[in-house]
Design an enzyme around this catalytic site. Sequence first.
Site, PDB file in Angstrom:
ATOM      1  CE  LYS A  25      -9.779   0.594   3.628  1.00 32.39           C
ATOM      2  NZ  LYS A  25      -8.731   1.630   3.765  1.00 32.39           N
TER       3      LYS A  25
ATOM      4  N   GLY B 249       4.111   8.958   5.358  1.00 33.47           N
ATOM      5  CA  GLY B 249       3.687   7.965   4.377  1.00 33.47           C
ATOM      6  C   GLY B 249       4.389   8.029   3.042  1.00 33.47           C
ATOM      7  CB  SER B 250       4.656   9.573   0.290  1.00 32.22           C
ATOM      8  OG  SER B 250       5.282   9.689  -0.967  1.00 32.22           O
TER       9      SER B 250
ATOM     10  CG  ASP C 259      -7.319   0.387   0.399  1.00 33.40           C
ATOM     11  OD1 ASP C 259      -7.033   0.529  -0.800  1.00 33.40           O
ATOM     12  OD2 ASP C 259      -7.882   1.267   1.073  1.00 33.40           O
TER      13      ASP C 259
END
Length: 238
Positions: A37, A170-171, A50
């Site tokens: 990250k 992503g979704s 994350d």
Amino acid sequence: MPILVITGTGTEVGKTVTTAAVAASALAAGRSVAVLKAAQTGVGPDERGDADEVARLAGPVTTAEVARYPDPLAPATAARRAGLPAVRPQAVAEAAAELAAEHDLVLVEGAGGLLVRFDEAGATLADAAELLRAPVLVVASPGLGTLNTAELTSRELRSRGLELLGVVIGSWPGSPDLAMRCNVTDLPDVAGAPLLGALPEGAGSLTPVDFRTQAPGWLASRLDGTWEAEAFRNRARA
């Protein structure tokens, strides 16, 4: 592809869950994986970030952060407010290179979009990708507005001579609207790169076992998965 930089077209587009899916698919393919990250914001010193969430979902990956700031802001702003040193692209590149020496794949996850500022001089994740000469995976939302942000991101990458590996949604909702169904066709065109996957809405809420089992089915073979863009487009049009 020992190092892959993962960015988004903005915030809350599913970047971390997509990173976890890429990691899970690579692990299932027998590859060792590290997740870096670049700048973790919005969490305290002892809170999970994350990279920790990627490890929870994906499995045994090495995790690392270059910097962490408590305020949920752009890294440059968060660093200034906290009185902490800013993230430097060179530090990101060096950390990624060290991890690449011991892993088959290093996933470098940014904060927000490609040009979110790391420091007051305007350094960004794109600068780190340039130093690494690494390909970039862009995570995009499926709905209205995504074509503009995807094209802007792709243009910036090309202007720097960087490879845009592809785009992942992503979704993806269970009941996509008209714009979303059309964007499945248009996203690869405006980005000038293939659609390499689509994660179902709520994927991050799955149990780790279910997530790891299903993740390869959300990603194309270029990302160690079994997902096929044409079949997905046909289902979206139906």
